[in-house]
Design a protein around this motif. Structure first.
Motif, mmCIF file in Angstrom:
data_model
loop_
_atom_site.group_PDB
_atom_site.id
_atom_site.type_symbol
_atom_site.label_atom_id
_atom_site.label_comp_id
_atom_site.label_asym_id
_atom_site.label_seq_id
_atom_site.Cartn_x
_atom_site.Cartn_y
_atom_site.Cartn_z
ATOM 1 N N GLU A 278 0.830 -1.205 0.000
ATOM 2 C CA GLU A 278 0.000 0.000 0.000
ATOM 3 C C GLU A 278 0.864 1.256 0.000
ATOM 4 O O GLU A 278 0.531 2.243 -0.677
ATOM 5 C CB GLU A 278 -0.910 -0.016 1.226
ATOM 6 C CG GLU A 278 -1.888 1.123 1.277
ATOM 7 C CD GLU A 278 -2.838 1.021 2.456
ATOM 8 O OE1 GLU A 278 -3.599 1.967 2.651
ATOM 9 O OE2 GLU A 278 -2.802 0.004 3.175
ATOM 10 N N VAL B 11 2.157 1.942 -3.571
ATOM 11 C CA VAL B 11 1.121 2.519 -4.436
ATOM 12 C C VAL B 11 0.859 3.975 -4.041
ATOM 13 O O VAL B 11 0.647 4.833 -4.904
ATOM 14 C CB VAL B 11 -0.172 1.667 -4.372
ATOM 15 C CG1 VAL B 11 -1.289 2.308 -5.177
ATOM 16 C CG2 VAL B 11 0.096 0.263 -4.882
ATOM 17 N N THR C 17 -4.295 4.225 -9.801
ATOM 18 C CA THR C 17 -3.753 4.168 -8.438
ATOM 19 C C THR C 17 -4.791 4.610 -7.408
ATOM 20 O O THR C 17 -4.811 4.100 -6.290
ATOM 21 C CB THR C 17 -2.480 5.018 -8.299
ATOM 22 O OG1 THR C 17 -2.763 6.357 -8.686
ATOM 23 C CG2 THR C 17 -1.350 4.449 -9.134
ATOM 24 N N THR D 59 -6.916 1.609 -6.839
ATOM 25 C CA THR D 59 -6.159 0.613 -6.092
ATOM 26 C C THR D 59 -6.098 0.969 -4.614
ATOM 27 O O THR D 59 -6.293 0.109 -3.744
ATOM 28 C CB THR D 59 -4.733 0.488 -6.664
ATOM 29 O OG1 THR D 59 -4.813 0.217 -8.061
ATOM 30 C CG2 THR D 59 -3.958 -0.605 -5.971
#
Length: 123
Positions: free
Chosen positions: A2, A5, A63, A66
């Motif tokens: 995480e 990203v 992104t 995500t």
């Protein structure tokens, strides 16, 4: 994962801001800059900065989605209210005077000195 990203997301945001600011103003939407030359023609040719802007924007959206998926997985169906209540703590006893709220964990009442300011009471 995480964090990776998130770092990519922040870099994309900064790059997108930079690329948009480097582009030439074509519309003059606020009445400043640009010029009327491109307004008469139909669609202007796609420049390299325009294509880079589209690529960065698409990557930014990916992104973002995500990170939303990661946040949804980490929430695990728990509520903020559920985290505030402590199930292990015993139920608090009722206060001596039922008209007054329980003051557990709050400041103690002021002392009754002669120089202390007057405190309003519930009458």
């Amino acid at each position: 994962m995480e964090n990776v990203v998130l770092i990519i997301h922040l870099l994309l945001a900064l790059a997108l801001i930079g690329v948009v600011l480097m582009q030439r103003s074509e519309g003059g939407g606020l009445g400043i800059g640009g010029g009327g030359g491109g307004a008469v023609s139909g669609r202007s040719a796609a420049t390299a900065l325009g294509k880079v802007t589209w690529v960065l924007a698409i990557a930014f959206i990916i992104t973002s989605m995500t990170l939303t998926i990661f946040a949804a997985q980490n929430s695990a169906g728990s509520s903020v209210i559920d985290r505030l209540t402590d199930p292990a703590a015993p139920a608090s006893e009722e206060p001596a005077d039922p008209s007054l709220p329980a003051l557990d964990g709050l400041l103690p009442p002021p002392s009754g000195g002669a120089d202390d300011p007057l405190v309003p009471t519930l009458d």
